[in-house]
Design a protein around this motif. Structure first.
Motif, PDB file in Angstrom:
ATOM      1  N   VAL A 343      29.792  48.855 -14.161  1.00 13.43           N
ATOM      2  CA  VAL A 343      30.548  47.656 -14.503  1.00 13.43           C
ATOM      3  C   VAL A 343      30.494  46.700 -13.322  1.00 13.43           C
ATOM      4  CG1 VAL A 343      32.834  46.700 -15.031  1.00 13.43           C
ATOM      5  CG2 VAL A 343      32.093  48.843 -16.092  1.00 13.43           C
ATOM      6  N   ARG A 344      30.089  45.495 -13.561  1.00 12.72           N
ATOM      7  CA  ARG A 344      30.138  44.441 -12.551  1.00 12.72           C
ATOM      8  C   ARG A 344      30.931  43.277 -13.118  1.00 12.72           C
ATOM      9  NH1 ARG A 344      29.040  38.703 -11.263  1.00 12.72           N
ATOM     10  NH2 ARG A 344      28.979  38.679  -8.996  1.00 12.72           N
ATOM     11  N   LEU A 345      31.958  42.841 -12.408  1.00 11.34           N
ATOM     12  CA  LEU A 345      32.747  41.675 -12.790  1.00 11.34           C
ATOM     13  C   LEU A 345      32.684  40.679 -11.645  1.00 11.34           C
ATOM     14  CD1 LEU A 345      35.884  43.507 -14.251  1.00 11.34           C
ATOM     15  CD2 LEU A 345      33.840  42.756 -15.476  1.00 11.34           C
ATOM     16  N   GLY A 346      32.584  39.402 -11.973  1.00  9.92           N
ATOM     17  CA  GLY A 346      32.413  38.432 -10.915  1.00  9.92           C
ATOM     18  C   GLY A 346      33.166  37.140 -11.098  1.00  9.92           C
ATOM     19  N   LYS A 347      33.397  36.492  -9.980  1.00  4.98           N
ATOM     20  CA  LYS A 347      33.941  35.131  -9.985  1.00  4.98           C
ATOM     21  C   LYS A 347      32.851  34.162 -10.396  1.00  4.98           C
ATOM     22  CE  LYS A 347      36.327  31.770  -7.048  1.00  4.98           C
ATOM     23  NZ  LYS A 347      36.844  31.485  -5.682  1.00  4.98           N
ATOM     24  N   LYS A 348      31.617  34.499  -9.999  1.00  4.26           N
ATOM     25  CA  LYS A 348      30.440  33.735 -10.370  1.00  4.26           C
ATOM     26  C   LYS A 348      29.273  34.701 -10.565  1.00  4.26           C
ATOM     27  CE  LYS A 348      31.644  29.412  -8.016  1.00  4.26           C
ATOM     28  NZ  LYS A 348      31.220  28.396  -7.012  1.00  4.26           N
ATOM     29  N   GLN A 349      28.212  34.174 -11.158  1.00  2.00           N
ATOM     30  CA  GLN A 349      26.999  34.963 -11.353  1.00  2.00           C
ATOM     31  C   GLN A 349      26.378  35.359 -10.016  1.00  2.00           C
ATOM     32  OE1 GLN A 349      25.406  35.965 -14.195  1.00  2.00           O
ATOM     33  NE2 GLN A 349      23.592  36.765 -13.180  1.00  2.00           N
ATOM     34  N   GLY A 350      26.460  34.475  -9.042  1.00  2.00           N
ATOM     35  CA  GLY A 350      25.817  34.734  -7.767  1.00  2.00           C
ATOM     36  C   GLY A 350      24.349  34.365  -7.814  1.00  2.00           C
ATOM     37  N   ASN A 351      23.679  34.531  -6.714  1.00  3.77           N
ATOM     38  CA  ASN A 351      22.270  34.158  -6.609  1.00  3.77           C
ATOM     39  C   ASN A 351      21.389  35.397  -6.684  1.00  3.77           C
ATOM     40  OD1 ASN A 351      19.948  32.637  -6.177  1.00  3.77           O
ATOM     41  ND2 ASN A 351      20.108  32.817  -3.951  1.00  3.77           N
ATOM     42  N   THR A 352      21.432  36.040  -7.828  1.00  4.53           N
ATOM     43  CA  THR A 352      20.631  37.251  -8.008  1.00  4.53           C
ATOM     44  C   THR A 352      20.364  37.485  -9.483  1.00  4.53           C
ATOM     45  OG1 THR A 352      20.456  39.569  -7.319  1.00  4.53           O
ATOM     46  CG2 THR A 352      22.556  38.890  -8.273  1.00  4.53           C
ATOM     47  N   SER A 353      19.428  38.335  -9.784  1.00  7.41           N
ATOM     48  CA  SER A 353      19.163  38.759 -11.160  1.00  7.41           C
ATOM     49  C   SER A 353      19.870  40.093 -11.380  1.00  7.41           C
ATOM     50  CB  SER A 353      17.660  38.920 -11.406  1.00  7.41           C
ATOM     51  OG  SER A 353      17.431  39.593 -12.635  1.00  7.41           O
ATOM     52  N   TRP A 354      20.979  40.075 -12.079  1.00 11.44           N
ATOM     53  CA  TRP A 354      21.725  41.313 -12.307  1.00 11.44           C
ATOM     54  C   TRP A 354      20.964  42.256 -13.229  1.00 11.44           C
ATOM     55  CZ3 TRP A 354      25.141  42.873  -9.093  1.00 11.44           C
ATOM     56  CH2 TRP A 354      25.873  41.937  -8.336  1.00 11.44           C
TER      57      TRP A 354
END
Length: 365
Positions: A343-354
């Motif tokens: 499980v990954r939850l974020g404030k933003k997508q970020g600069n990566t390919s999840w």
């Protein structure tokens, strides 16, 4: 002059804050605190909770991002993550929270709710509230007959192959996403929807499909709210540790925004993954049929469908893994071959390919 225009825009936004355009300008873009701005229905947990085993921590020492090697915790933090869990064989191998968040922090699901909506549709079919995915949507929303929806089946909606004319642009205050996300009259907006091409021709990811499914589900349940159905069929049987909520379009008798906006905690989102990891079975009880789970997570290229998407679940590789996904980088990733849930939850997508990160972690474990 520029200052005058800025004041005018701000003033209009405040004056229009009760409508979709005003709310768009006030809140600007979907954010991790959006569960606080919308009305919602509470989804209560049961008297007993299922808890994952606290295992021995096992995490990657580092990860390479854009040719830069980073310590794993620092990578997650840099990518604006607020929660990250790795669970294998029901044991928590890694659990980390960032930016003042902890295990009790509420995080909106955004489009991960699409996958939950699909589960509820599957259960409704198991229980006979909905007869088949091959039914035309007009069996439940006859108002759409005038717009040519007789050929659109529930399967088309589930596979995002309906041919719906819907603007998925997230930066247009007058677009369909603003209407559905910030609007307050979804039941009135759905019958206005149009088609731009024949159903079954091609895949196009459109949130409108899932909201139509939400109205189908609501009408099929005939008096039971979608939130109550979720509470009865999933939240209590799966032993969720916390209450949740589902945002609605308005306070009094609103409809759940089924394309988004289920608000819960990381550990409880992980249990959604565990249910599908075990083919719909929860500790000996079949919650949703195995057939539904298998159909929802297998590659199918027929009738315009794409290999990477089935029944509101994403299929990131050819290895049998699948995931729920939300706009700010919210993920429930499941890799059955490894008995693995991430499980990954974020404030933003970020600069990566999840997609790359999650599939790589899947292989590594």
């Amino acid at each position: 002059m520029k200052k005058y225009h800025l004041i005018t825009v701000i003033s209009l936004a405040i004056l229009l804050s009760s409508c979709k355009v005003g709310r768009f300008f006030v809140y600007n873009f979907a954010g991790i605190q959006d569960h606080k701005i919308f009305p919602n229905r509470t989804i209560e947990k049961g008297d007993s909770s299922f808890t994952f085993i606290e295992g021995i921590e096992k995490k990657p020492k580092s990860i390479t991002q854009n040719d830069e090697k980073m310590e794993f915790d620092e990578f997650l933090k840099a990518q604006k993550s607020v929660a990250f869990m790795i669970i294998r064989n029901d044991s928590i191998l890694y659990e980390k929270y960032f930016r003042t968040y902890d295990e009790s922090s509420i995080v909106p699901s955004f489009s991960m709710a699409k996958s939950v909506t699909s589960i509820l549709v599957g259960i409704a079919i198991d229980e006979g509230f909905i007869r088949s995915v091959d039914e035309p949507v007009t069996n439940y929303i006859p108002e759409l007959k005038a717009n040519g929806f007789d050929k659109v089946t529930l399967k088309h909606l589930l596979q995002m192959t309906s041919g719906l004319d819907y603007n998925e642009g997230y930066f247009n205050p007058f677009g369909d996403v603003a209407t559905f996300y910030y609007g307050t009259k979804l039941r009135q907006e759905i019958p206005k929807m149009q088609l731009k091409h024949e159903p079954g021709e091609k895949f196009e990811y459109l949130s409108g499909n899932t909201q139509i499914l939400g109205l189908v589900l609501e009408r099929a349940l005939n008096g039971t709210t979608i939130s109550d159905y979720l509470q009865e069929k999933l939240w209590i049987p799966l032993g969720m540790e916390y209450d949740a909520s589902w945002s609605t379009d308005h306070k009094e008798n609103g409809i759940e925004k089924t394309f988004c906006c289920l608000n819960a905690r990381a550990r409880d989102f992980a249990k959604i993954g565990r249910l599908y990891l075990n083919k719909g079975n929860w500790n000996g009880k079949q919650i949703v049929s195995e057939e539904w789970v298998e159909t929802s997570t297998k590659i199918d290229r027929t009738e315009g469908s794409e290999r990477f998407y089935q029944y509101q679940w994403w299929l990131p590789s050819d290895n049998g893994d699948f995931m729920a996904q939300g706009i700010l980088g919210q993920y429930i990733y499941v890799y059955p071959e490894k008995n693995l849930i991430i499980v990954r939850l974020g404030k933003k997508q970020g600069n990566t390919s999840w997609w790359s990160v999650l599939t790589s972690l899947g292989k590594a474990y």
